[in-house]
Write an enzyme that holds these catalytic residues in place. Structure first.
Site, PDB file in Angstrom:
ATOM      1  N   TYR A 298       0.850  -1.188   0.000  1.00 51.92           N
ATOM      2  CA  TYR A 298       0.000   0.000   0.000  1.00 51.92           C
ATOM      3  C   TYR A 298       0.885   1.237   0.000  1.00 51.92           C
ATOM      4  CZ  TYR A 298      -3.824  -3.086   1.511  1.00 51.92           C
ATOM      5  OH  TYR A 298      -4.747  -4.089   1.609  1.00 51.92           O
ATOM      6  N   HIS A 306      -6.717   1.042  -2.190  1.00 51.57           N
ATOM      7  CA  HIS A 306      -6.458  -0.394  -2.280  1.00 51.57           C
ATOM      8  C   HIS A 306      -4.981  -0.634  -2.581  1.00 51.57           C
ATOM      9  CE1 HIS A 306     -10.648  -1.633  -2.040  1.00 51.57           C
ATOM     10  NE2 HIS A 306     -10.952  -0.683  -2.907  1.00 51.57           N
ATOM     11  N   LYS A 353      -4.528  -5.418  -9.421  1.00 50.00           N
ATOM     12  CA  LYS A 353      -3.249  -5.427  -8.722  1.00 50.00           C
ATOM     13  C   LYS A 353      -2.171  -5.969  -9.664  1.00 50.00           C
ATOM     14  CE  LYS A 353      -5.347  -6.217  -4.186  1.00 50.00           C
ATOM     15  NZ  LYS A 353      -5.919  -4.920  -4.241  1.00 50.00           N
TER      16      LYS A 353
END
EC number: 4.6.1.16
Length: 399
Positions: A298, A306, A353
């Site tokens: 993060y 996120h 991601k």
């Protein structure tokens, strides 16, 4: 972007600003230690010219109990728990998904209306609204299709059912239905008119669980955590912590057998090298088991955005003979199948991601003595390399 509410661009710059400002105030410190700058003065300016500083470093001293069974350190003090969470997002509540909010949820359940929702309750509410939005949209599409079919049967005209329009709710226009209000207020009974019973205070039974990597980073790098021995409840020295955390990752032995020797491929060492590497670069490192990876990165913390990167730790032996003679079967130390890599990459691509393979080189026993493992000085012989994996989507990457 949320499926229920429009993006921040369409809502205006002030929408959600109060909550964002509150998070910036609560989580203003990225680490438990604080640097207090003295007020401006002539002495300070002279010292700055000489390369000196009067900055005061304030380091809190939290306490946690080492639990070798769960391979974690338990912080039971609510004060220390909130301090470690709000200053760096360390640990996880054992009764919560992430933030230790069990007590706040119990207090909110006792209140009637106007309660301040915790992060877990906000997430649950958003998921319920998203589920209801999908049901309402599916019902509206089915109604339009039924209407088109009825027109075809009665008038013979063919109408293509529309998937958008005023009759079909969209993410920008849909709102959850308000709670129904009873037409006539219920008449209070004699029992309800009596004085309310005073409720007992809620005891906070939740504790913060620190991974061994987080605990050693706080104890060694920041010097703001005291680890207590689970048997004697005495403070452990740094050397005792270093040995205990390594032994906790080794296979158990019978009581008469001597303690197993330390090894260069100890899972604690490999994972700590990765954790310390990215923490020292300013990232907030959290566990990534939810997305089938080892760690998540993060920029500021879970309450802000996120995680952008998902990391899989891949140990590599500098000497291949060390892997053959090792008593440990390290995860991802052997070549993995392409199907496994494709599965992990697809899972993380769906949640936006970027997958990173973190290769940790384990030093060879032939060039280093095992005695170096008695201190954290051995960490300088490990190296970290990253490889970014991206899923190729032909329809989206033509440009």
């Amino acid at each position: 972007m949320s499926m229920i509410t429009p993006s921040t661009r369409s809502r205006g710059p002030n929408k959600g600003g109060a909550r964002r400002n509150e998070n910036n105030r609560i989580y203003a410190n990225p680490l438990p230690i604080i640097f207090n700058e003295p007020p401006p003065s002539r002495i300070r300016s002279v010292l700055n010219t000489l390369g000196l500083s009067l900055t005061e470093v304030v380091s809190p001293h939290c306490e946690g109990i080492f639990d070798p069974i769960t391979r974690s350190v338990w912080v039971t003090s609510s004060k220390h728990t909130m301090l470690l969470w709000r200053r760096g997002f360390f640990g996880k509540g054992d009764l919560s998904r992430s933030e230790p909010s069990w007590l706040a949820r119990q207090i909110n359940n006792r209140r009637v209306g106007g309660k301040q929702m915790t992060s877990e309750e906000v997430t649950a509410k958003r998921r319920a609204e998203r589920r209801q939005f999908k049901l309402d949209r599916a019902a509206a599409i089915a109604a339009v299709a039924a209407e088109a079919e009825a027109i075809f049967e009665t008038e013979g005209r063919v109408i293509k059912p529309a998937l958008s329009g005023p009759a079909i709710p969209s993410a920008a226009t849909w709102r959850p239905a308000p709670a129904p209000v009873p037409e006539t207020p219920a008449t209070p009974t004699l029992e309800e008119e009596e004085e309310p019973v005073e409720l007992e205070p809620i005891e906070d039974i939740e504790h913060l669980q620190l991974t061994l990597q987080e605990a050693f980073f706080l104890a060694w790098s920041l010097d703001c955590l005291t680890v207590l021995d689970p048997h004697t409840n005495d403070a452990m020295t740094l050397k005792q912590i270093w040995h205990a955390f390594q032994i906790a990752h080794l296979p158990p032995t019978l009581p008469p057998a001597p303690s197993p020797p330390l090894q260069f491929d100890n899972p604690f060492l490999i994972n700590y090298v990765v954790y310390h590497h990215y923490r020292s670069l300013g990232w907030v490192v959290k566990g990534g088991i939810k997305f089938c990876v080892d760690y998540l990165l993060y920029k500021r913390g879970p309450v802000f955005t996120h995680a952008e990167f998902a990391m899989v730790v891949c140990p590599i032996y500098e000497d291949s003979e060390d892997q053959e003679t090792s008593s440990l079967d390290l995860q991802n130390s052997s070549p993995f199948a392409w199907s496994w890599l494709s599965t992990i990459n697809r899972v993380n691509s769906q949640v936006q991601k970027t997958l990173i393979l973190v290769y940790v080189t384990i030093p060879a026993r032939s060039r280093l003595s095992l005695d170096i493992l008695n201190t954290p000085a051995c960490l300088q012989h490990y190296s970290v390399r990253e490889v970014t994996i991206r899923r190729f989507i032909p329809a989206r990457m033509r440009d």
